[in-house]
Design a protein around this motif. Structure first.
Motif, mmCIF file in Angstrom:
data_model
loop_
_atom_site.group_PDB
_atom_site.id
_atom_site.type_symbol
_atom_site.label_atom_id
_atom_site.label_comp_id
_atom_site.label_asym_id
_atom_site.label_seq_id
_atom_site.Cartn_x
_atom_site.Cartn_y
_atom_site.Cartn_z
ATOM 1 N N VAL A 24 -8.826 32.531 17.336
ATOM 2 C CA VAL A 24 -9.887 32.192 16.384
ATOM 3 C C VAL A 24 -10.027 33.296 15.344
ATOM 4 O O VAL A 24 -10.243 33.037 14.165
ATOM 5 C CB VAL A 24 -11.214 31.986 17.126
ATOM 6 N N PHE A 25 -9.876 34.535 15.805
ATOM 7 C CA PHE A 25 -10.003 35.670 14.878
ATOM 8 C C PHE A 25 -9.009 35.568 13.755
ATOM 9 O O PHE A 25 -9.354 35.657 12.582
ATOM 10 C CB PHE A 25 -9.713 36.977 15.598
ATOM 11 N N ALA A 26 -7.753 35.413 14.191
ATOM 12 C CA ALA A 26 -6.685 35.382 13.208
ATOM 13 C C ALA A 26 -6.964 34.281 12.191
ATOM 14 O O ALA A 26 -6.798 34.456 10.993
ATOM 15 C CB ALA A 26 -5.352 35.150 13.901
ATOM 16 N N LYS A 28 -9.895 32.900 11.344
ATOM 17 C CA LYS A 28 -11.006 33.195 10.446
ATOM 18 C C LYS A 28 -10.589 34.228 9.423
ATOM 19 O O LYS A 28 -10.954 34.170 8.251
ATOM 20 C CB LYS A 28 -12.195 33.714 11.244
ATOM 21 N N ASN A 29 -9.829 35.192 9.901
ATOM 22 C CA ASN A 29 -9.394 36.279 9.052
ATOM 23 C C ASN A 29 -8.591 35.741 7.871
ATOM 24 O O ASN A 29 -8.886 36.009 6.711
ATOM 25 C CB ASN A 29 -8.539 37.223 9.912
ATOM 26 N N LYS A 32 -10.683 33.579 5.509
ATOM 27 C CA LYS A 32 -11.508 34.335 4.569
ATOM 28 C C LYS A 32 -10.667 34.829 3.393
ATOM 29 O O LYS A 32 -11.122 34.854 2.253
ATOM 30 C CB LYS A 32 -12.149 35.527 5.285
ATOM 31 N N MET A 33 -9.450 35.237 3.715
ATOM 32 C CA MET A 33 -8.585 35.746 2.652
ATOM 33 C C MET A 33 -8.281 34.665 1.631
ATOM 34 O O MET A 33 -8.464 34.861 0.435
ATOM 35 C CB MET A 33 -7.272 36.255 3.256
#
Lengths: 145, 715
Positions: A24-26, A28-29, A32-33
């Protein structure tokens, strides 16, 4: 983070992205970019199977796809998507360790690859490159939050 | 600039710590595996994958030190290093797991993480290779073979645009083979590739320059744009073959085309912004410092990490995603097979009787024993498909506990054990709601406020426990707390006030009956009871769900010491082992898991205590339940069969007419429209076609027990 000139489709609409990663982090990261580049996330998927159905549903301009995922690896998902949609632009996102997988994905029709951890600058350049003539840079600078 | 809001960042951190603990656990496991088999490439890949995920996640969460170390470790986890280093690599992985773990707890406490020097040196020792490489200037030779030159000239003669292209691969791109493949792909787009160096067969390990010649209708500008591949190609040279090639080659002077300037600029720009990265990282991390520290869950997570199952070891490449419906179909078919099996048994039994001397008998019984064994395995295998570890359910609770604790200003840790216990997916899903309810109740009402706890001589931080384990054919899930316990007297008083209990009943009510009042719908919604006893809202829902699952719920409570709810559910819903018996000429069954023992007793052993018929069996005094309905019913031969059943932690004696035997029953759910009683939880068909009703023990006990109680009270 630096500001980027907005990267838009030729028709001046936001580039539509599908982000695929089991983390999930990857996700979202990266999301966002690309949003900072003026893009729009039209779908997310945590595994290859979902990625395929999401592609069919959303028909994004660009897919950012992780290599290693449960259920179905990124390579297979990329292959299937490209087979069904030859125009699909898929950028593999993965780390140094999975070179042979990236090679395989590129052979199966992926357009480019980005190393993890993803750097916004590199991602920007890669997206610009892969979109090619179908993208324009807008003079308006991405809004800072 | 913040990528994430405060709320979001906190959420992400929670998620991160949860998954990071799993990753560390699997790192430990795979590290040990690697120690045993240092040259197993598969294991090495597992480690690398785990480290890689940790790296990515921690970077995304802003834990740069951890991410950097993980990155270094990941780089070291190559087959080459493994071959060179042997067991030292496994050692490094294990040290890394420890280091990462201490870094994680430092992050969680918002402290400066340890630098992990030991690990860093360990990794350096593993990868002692000259790292710095001078960026070579792009020097293209375009030394094509005679045949290739011929092809080039031929293409030019046909009027095609032919270009020599040289790529210098970005020294920051560690994936040479991938870069090579991408270049190949791009060249393909540019036209026909007449020649390429290095070709397919060459190892691309430390490849720096790729040269190719393509022919097609594309212009030089188009090709130049296409070939300047970001993050892969750092320098580019395009020429028309036959023009300057010879001069270039002959002079040997390093030639740098103008176009490469801005390419290098990009590279420089990229590398400089790489250094600026920590700013971004801080921006992500900063809001998390504002997190209130009311709840501290470290022990819970630390404990959990001890016994967490290795999810990643189980997650091999060979996963298959199947619709649950298909599995249910197989399950149903297996169920039918089991009915068929008992039909066959029945027939064979008759055959035995009719032809006791026939040679075929032995053959039959051999074949059937074989078939029975396979059937058993098949059934187990099918069941297993549906099983998932309880962890899937438990893992959401750290968050639940934290949220509730935060909202009511308490300090609570969550201890989880036995999360690798497997349970049928559908049961697990149904348990989610009741369990969440119990846990919320435990934190909200069970655990006292810190001040109250200190006054009572307890540690200020309360503990909520979640446990799962096997017990025979059942799974037990416990949700407990070390809070104030349930006040039985208040509960009984409240029940009388509400008219649920008469004064006479209240006087004779047993400990368990009193506690079970909690599950009474009339009581459960009463706020006062909630406030006093700390239990209530929606407890009847818990009971209802457990009934539906053919499970039981029982309560253990000690005032001042805490309360534990014990949920027992069958391993699976579809097939149960059951004890068959007859009452009033009808066949009934009870789940074998509930049966403790079977005894024979004579009428004289039955005593009457508090309007209950009871029987003493060794230490226990068991209330008797007459399924026939008539307590004075004469038993066969002066003795009667008593099936001792356990319900929660209570025991009862069911008085039955005749025992039939035990059998595997395939439960056919009974439609609500079909049967309007909760006394029966399902039905099944025996081999000879007899329909047997499966009793819902908790309803039977509460109904018949109560009936006798009131009858006795009015008599």
């Amino acid at each position: 983070m630096d500001q980027f000139p907005l990267l838009l489709r030729k028709d001046r609409k936001p580039i539509r992205y599908l982000v695929v990663d089991d983390s999930v982090f990857a996700r979202k990261n990266v999301a966002k970019m690309v949003e900072a580049f003026g893009g729009e996330i039209v779908g997310e998927a945590g595994d290859g199977c979902t990625a395929i159905t999401e592609y069919d549903r959303a028909t994004p301009d660009m897919v950012l796809m992780d290599i290693t995922m449960p259920q179905m690896e990124g390579i297979e998902a990329a292959e299937r998507i490209v087979r069904a949609h030859p125009q699909a632009r898929i950028v593999m996102v993965s780390s140094v360790g999975y070179q042979e997988n990236i090679v395989a994905a590129l052979q199966k029709g992926a357009r480019h690859f980005v190393q993890k951890p993803v750097k916004a600058e590199i991602l920007y350049e890669v997206i610009k490159y892969v979109m090619g003539d179908d993208a324009v840079m807008s003079t308006a600078v991405a809004q800072e939050s | 600039m913040n990528f994430f809001s405060d709320e979001r960042a906190a959420e992400m951190r929670d998620l991160f710590f949860e998954s990071a603990m799993e990753l560390l656990q699997s790192m430990n496991e795979v590290g040990l595996e690697l120690e045993k088999h240092p040259d197993n490439k598969e294991t090495l890949r597992d480690v690398r994958r785990t480290v890689h995920t940790l790296k990515g996640d921690s970077a995304a969460c802003g834990f740069q030190e951890l991410s950097d170390l993980a990155h270094q470790l990941e780089d070291a986890l190559t087959p080459e290093v493994a071959a060179k280093a042997g067991p030292a690599l496994a050692e490094a992985v294990l040290i890394a797991a420890d280091t990462f773990s201490s870094m994680l707890s430092a992050y969680r406490d918002k402290l400066q993480p340890p630098a992990g020097k030991e690990l860093h040196q360990q990794i350096l020792a593993l990868t002692s290779r000259p790292a710095s490489k001078v960026i070579p200037k792009l020097q293209a030779r375009f030394a094509w073979s005679e045949y290739e030159r011929l092809v080039i000239v031929d293409a030019q003669d046909r009027g095609e645009n032919v270009f020599n292209i040289a790529f210098s691969i970005d020294p920051h791109c560690p994936m040479r083979a991938a870069a090579m493949q991408l270049i190949r792909n791009v060249l393909q787009e540019c036209g026909r590739v007449l020649a390429i160096v290095p070709d397919q067969s060459t190892l691309t390990h430390d490849l720096d320059v790729v040269e190719a010649v393509v022919a097609g209708d594309k212009t030089q500008a188009w090709i130049e744009r296409k070939c300047r591949i970001p993050s892969v190609v750092s320098d580019l040279l395009i020429q028309v073959p036959g023009e300057k090639v010879a001069g270039e080659n002959g002079s040997g002077a390093p030639h740098k085309p103008e176009s490469s300037d801005d390419v290098l600029d990009i590279v420089e720009h990229v590398t400089s912004t790489l250094d600026a990265e920590p700013e971004l990282v801080q921006a992500i991390e900063r809001p998390t410092h504002k997190l209130p520290t009311a709840t501290r869950q470290e022990p819970a997570e630390a404990d959990a990490s001890q016994s967490l199952p290795n999810k990643f070891a189980a997650m091999n490449e060979n996963l298959l995603r199947v619709d649950a419906e298909r599995i249910d179909t197989v399950m149903n078919l297996v169920g039918e097979l089991i009915i068929a099996k008992s039909m066959l048994h029945q027939a064979a039994g008759e055959f035995d009787k009719r032809f006791p001397k026939d040679q075929l008998r032995m053959k039959f019984s051999d074949a059937m024993a074989f078939q029975a064994r396979i059937m058993n395995d098949l059934q187990k295998a099918v069941m297993k498909i549906r099983m998932v570890p309880v962890e899937h359910l438990f893992r959401r609770f750290p968050r639940v506990v934290r949220d509730v604790a935060k909202s009511c200003g308490k300090e609570v840790t969550l201890m989880i054990t036995g999360q690798d216990t497997d349970l049928d997916k559908s049961i697990l899903d149904m348990l989610a709601e009741p369990l969440a309810h119990l846990v919320r109740n435990s934190v909200d009402h069970g655990i006292e406020s810190p001040a109250e706890r200190i006054n009572a001589g307890k540690p200020a931080v309360g503990t909520v426990r979640l446990a799962a384990y096997h017990q025979g054919n059942q799974i037990v899930i416990e949700a407990g707390d070390d809070g104030r316990g349930i006040n039985r007297e208040r509960l009984v008083a409240k029940a009388m006030e509400r008219g649920i209990l008469t004064a006479a009943d209240a006087a004779t009510i047993g400990e368990h009956e009193a506690l079970n009042l909690i599950f009474h719908p009339g009581l459960s919604t009463a706020d006062e009871v909630t406030a006093i006893s700390g239990r209530g809202v929606g407890m009847d829902v818990v009971q209802a769900v457990l009934d539906r699952l053919k499970g039981t719920v029982s309560i253990r409570t000690t005032p001042g010491k805490g309360t534990t709810f014990q949920l027992k559910v069958p391993l699976t819903l579809a097939i149960i082992k059951a004890l068959l018996f007859r009452v009033a000429e009808r066949m009934y069954a009870v789940p074998l898991a509930a049966v403790v023992e079977i005894a024979r007793a004579s009428q004289s052993q039955v005593h009457r205590v508090d309007n209950h018929d009871v029987i003493q069996m060794r230490e226990d005094v068991l209330p008797l339940i007459y399924l026939g309905g008539n307590p004075q019913q004469p038993a066969v031969g002066g003795k009667m069969f008593i099936v001792v059943i356990a319900l929660g932690d209570r025991k009862f004696g069911l008085v039955v007419d005749r025992l039939v035997g035990e059998e595997e029953l395939v439960i056919k759910a009974l439609d609500d429209h079909l049967v309007a009683t909760d006394l029966v939880s399902g039905a099944s068909i025996l081999g000879d076609g007899t329909v047997v009703l499966i009793l819902n023990l908790s309803s039977v006990v509460s109904r018949l027990g109560k009936l006798q109680m009131t009858v006795g009270a009015t008599a």
